[in-house]
Enzyme design. Structure first.
Site, PDB file in Angstrom:
ATOM      1  N   HIS A 141      20.305 -19.020   6.990  1.00  7.86           N
ATOM      2  CA  HIS A 141      19.115 -19.312   6.605  1.00  7.86           C
ATOM      3  C   HIS A 141      18.926 -19.848   5.078  1.00  7.86           C
ATOM      4  CE1 HIS A 141      14.530 -18.180   5.895  1.00  7.86           C
ATOM      5  NE2 HIS A 141      15.071 -18.037   4.867  1.00  7.86           N
ATOM      6  N   GLU A 142      19.665 -18.874   4.423  1.00  3.17           N
ATOM      7  CA  GLU A 142      19.580 -19.076   2.841  1.00  3.17           C
ATOM      8  C   GLU A 142      20.437 -20.310   2.460  1.00  3.17           C
ATOM      9  OE1 GLU A 142      17.704 -17.585   1.331  1.00  3.17           O
ATOM     10  OE2 GLU A 142      17.296 -15.678   2.326  1.00  3.17           O
ATOM     11  N   ASP A 187      14.873 -21.252   8.772  1.00  2.00           N
ATOM     12  CA  ASP A 187      15.172 -20.462  10.196  1.00  2.00           C
ATOM     13  C   ASP A 187      15.800 -21.220  11.062  1.00  2.00           C
ATOM     14  OD1 ASP A 187      14.107 -18.181   9.204  1.00  2.00           O
ATOM     15  OD2 ASP A 187      12.278 -18.194  10.369  1.00  2.00           O
ATOM     16  N   HIS A 230      18.044 -23.132   2.994  1.00  3.07           N
ATOM     17  CA  HIS A 230      17.329 -23.740   1.901  1.00  3.07           C
ATOM     18  C   HIS A 230      17.896 -24.528   0.918  1.00  3.07           C
ATOM     19  CE1 HIS A 230      13.771 -21.134   2.649  1.00  3.07           C
ATOM     20  NE2 HIS A 230      14.424 -19.952   2.591  1.00  3.07           N
ATOM     21  N   GLU A 283      10.518 -22.464   4.869  1.00  3.00           N
ATOM     22  CA  GLU A 283      11.118 -21.187   5.570  1.00  3.00           C
ATOM     23  C   GLU A 283      11.248 -21.838   7.037  1.00  3.00           C
ATOM     24  OE1 GLU A 283      12.160 -18.628   4.060  1.00  3.00           O
ATOM     25  OE2 GLU A 283      11.227 -19.239   2.227  1.00  3.00           O
TER      26      GLU A 283
END
Length: 650
Positions: A498-499, A562, A502, A558
């Protein structure tokens, strides 16, 4: 300028509850968490419960127990910073001394605001007010320049509103009608506790609300602010300074920075277009009252226990929290807030350690490798953009557990036990502000962490092109050597990816491998990516939740992260020898376990860039073909989504 955090909700739980096997194809989240939700109760001093909150509570209990030993002399401070933390925590716990002092230490600050009779008076004191942290109508922040992240820029911004978002100021918003009276009552009571008469207190609060209402139309909503690339609006300082003759911004900035920048960045230019209409002689009284009321509110946490209790009334109403924290818990959070990296260093070294640090780092590197392979086989990027994306991924900095050394700022915090808690806290604030403005003209220190190791969260920083995993999140249900690899991938693996995602969401994708705002996409690829982002907005937009609806634009970055994180973690899980996709998807739903007050859920829907926890669990898996085969999901089932509607980006 911006860090993209993993979660603002409260995911997960380490406790096992029976899974409703018959419902896995109808509602994954409810099937996994339904039994837990039936028995879960939200503690009176919380607005939510669930595994993320469980982890927070466990760490709180562990550290408070350790710090009892520290205060009792059974535990020796690990370093000089910890010795100062011990003194400060003891001051915070000394309710008798705090009650005796009441508002006395705050009064000189209020007197300096009360002495103002014009904007000329305010200008004379303006640099001092910035150094003291006293609220002013213009906010000054020194942060990395988004287009040149090795160097700092000055961001000149609007102040915060009383209500959580500018949308609350619409005439038909019912929340404002409930919240403003609570704010009014709280602020009025605090002012009478400081020593103002009931009439003066009421007048000051009314004028504060009047100025706040004048600001509201000219600032960004949470949805607008979520598109944070649009914060980068450079202007010559002379142009910005000319937007008001009430404040001498050039002289103030020059005194604070010991330099006069040629240009400054305005995240909210429309506010500055309105500044001359806001800061008029006729409005001076409103500005002065606003400064007074905000100063009293900010100070309430470090004055007496009564002040602390009353000062938290409004935030508790916002989140539906029924009770204030106990004085002991409040003291713990106050002290560990001021000494965040010191407490984090203690927690990380004692409860995480170098071995776990190395193990988790390997896992992050593996996830980055999986991501790189996905980029190489991506079927919609051109080779030019793909190569740039891979370069960005290869330059990604990974920080795990806790920093190698405590930030030097904390060595400057020296507690004077002859002074009050408020005076010590104020001294620390001034030291931190001096260091903050002192960054100007120096290169950016990329070793700094924006979260302490005892924080249950993770983040991606686009301006540093780095991902950071504090020690606190690296435990069950996210990660444990006792869990299967598939379970870990459904937890921490999805967080890690997930990070990483980003770096390639609708915001992060506009920064290059050095963290600079710089378009590295071909025009066709960018257009296609925007279409895919629009599909993600549409997938979430308008879903009913907690009596309101999800804002697909607010949550898009986000949701993209995800989706990328989950699909990447799924690929990693499938590459392991002991693959168990059922365990993977069940832990994904498990980590989003959350029960919250209606007020808190509605607040998050208005201002949070994350979708509600239940929807993060349920909606994302519908995009993955493996989910359908794992749980035999068929057309007509609650979890079914037509193949044409499944959103696949990374």
């Amino acid at each position: 300028m911006h860090n993209t955090h993993f979660a603002a909700g409260n995911p997960g739980s380490a406790t096992t509850f029976p899974i409703d096997e018959s419902q896995l194809n109808q509602d994954l989240y409810d099937a996994v968490n339904g039994q837990w939700a039936k028995q879960a109760t939200i503690p009176a001093d919380h607005s939510s419960t669930g595994g993320f909150m469980d982890l927070v509570d466990n760490i709180e209990h562990t550290l408070m127990t350790d710090f009892d030993d520290l205060l009792a002399g059974k535990l020796t401070p690990a370093n000089s910073e910890m010795a100062e933390f011990k003194k400060f925590y003891a001051l915070a716990l000394d309710t008798a001394a705090r009650d005796k002092a009441q508002a006395t230490p705050l009064k000189p600050f209020l007197a300096s605001i009360e002495a103002l009779h014009s904007f000329a008076d305010l200008n004379a004191k303006l640099p001092k007010f910035y150094r003291q942290g006293i609220p002013t109508p213009v906010t000054l922040v020194v942060e990395p320049d988004m287009k040149d992240t090795s160097n700092y820029a000055l961001y000149v911004d609007a102040p915060n509103l009383i209500l959580p978002d500018k949308t609350y100021y619409a005439k038909d918003n019912p929340a404002a009608k409930q919240l403003l009276p609570i704010y009014t009552q709280m602020a009025t009571k605090l002012l009478t506790m400081v020593g103002y008469s009931a009439d003066d207190a009421q007048r000051l609060v009314d004028q504060t609300k009047q100025f706040d209402a004048l600001i509201a139309p000219h600032v960004k909503s949470s949805e607008e602010a979520a598109d944070y690339v649009k914060d980068y609006n450079p202007f010559p300082l002379a142009t910005v300074a000319a937007k008001t003759d009430a404040l001498d911004l050039t002289a103030t900035i020059t005194e604070l920075l010991h330099d006069t920048p040629d240009q400054v960045i305005l995240p909210q230019p429309t506010y500055f277009d309105a500044l001359s209409d806001l800061l008029t002689p006729a409005n001076f009284t409103l500005v002065k009252s606003w400064m007074l009321v905000k100063t009293v509110l900010f100070a309430s946490a470090t004055l007496s226990e009564d002040f602390s209790q009353v000062g938290g009334t409004y935030s508790r109403a916002l989140s539906g929290q029924k009770q204030a924290r106990s004085p002991k818990k409040a003291a713990y959070y106050l002290a560990s807030g001021y000494f965040s990296q010191v407490v984090g260093d203690y927690y990380g070294r004692k409860y995480f350690g170098e071995t776990a640090k190395a193990d988790v780092r390997k896992m992050v590197v593996k996830m980055a490798g999986v991501y790189q392979n996905r980029l190489k086989t991506n079927d919609w990027l051109s080779s030019a953009t793909r190569q740039k994306a891979i370069v960005k991924l290869q330059k990604l900095t990974i920080k795990v557990g806790y920093p190698d050394k405590i930030d030097p700022l904390f060595a400057k915090f020296k507690v004077d036990t002859t002074k009050t808690l408020f005076e010590n806290a104020q001294a620390f604030d001034e030291i931190a502000l001096e260091e903050h403005f002192g960054h100007w003209g120096h290169p950016v220190d990329r070793d700094k962490w924006d979260m302490s190791a005892n924080t249950v969260n993770a983040y991606y920083s686009p301006s540093n092109n780095e991902i950071v995993f504090p020690a606190a999140i690296l435990q069950k249900p996210f990660y444990s050597l006792e869990q299967s690899s598939s379970t870990n991938y459904g937890g921490i693996g999805a967080v890690m990816a997930h990070e990483i995602s980003h770096a390639f969401d609708n915001n992060g994708s506009q920064f290059d491998e050095f963290g600079n705002l710089n378009n590295w996409w071909t025009a066709d690829d960018l257009a296609h990516f925007k279409d895919l982002s629009q599909a993600m907005i549409k997938e979430f937009d308008g879903i009913e939740f907690a009596g309101q609806k999800v804002n697909g634009k607010l949550t898009v970055s986000e949701n993209i992260a995800d989706a990328g994180g989950l699909s990447c973690a799924l690929e990693a899980a499938k590459s392991a020898d002991d693959v168990d996709l059922r365990a993977f998807f069940i832990n994904w739903a498990n980590v989003w376990r959350m029960k919250a007050t209606t007020e808190y859920m509605q607040l998050l829907l208005s201002i949070d860039v994350h979708a509600p926890a239940k929807l993060r669990a349920d909606v994302q898996v519908k995009n993955l073909d493996d989910f359908y085969t794992t749980f035999n999901v068929q057309p007509g089932d609650g979890m079914y989504l037509k193949p044409a509607d499944r959103v696949k980006i990374w």
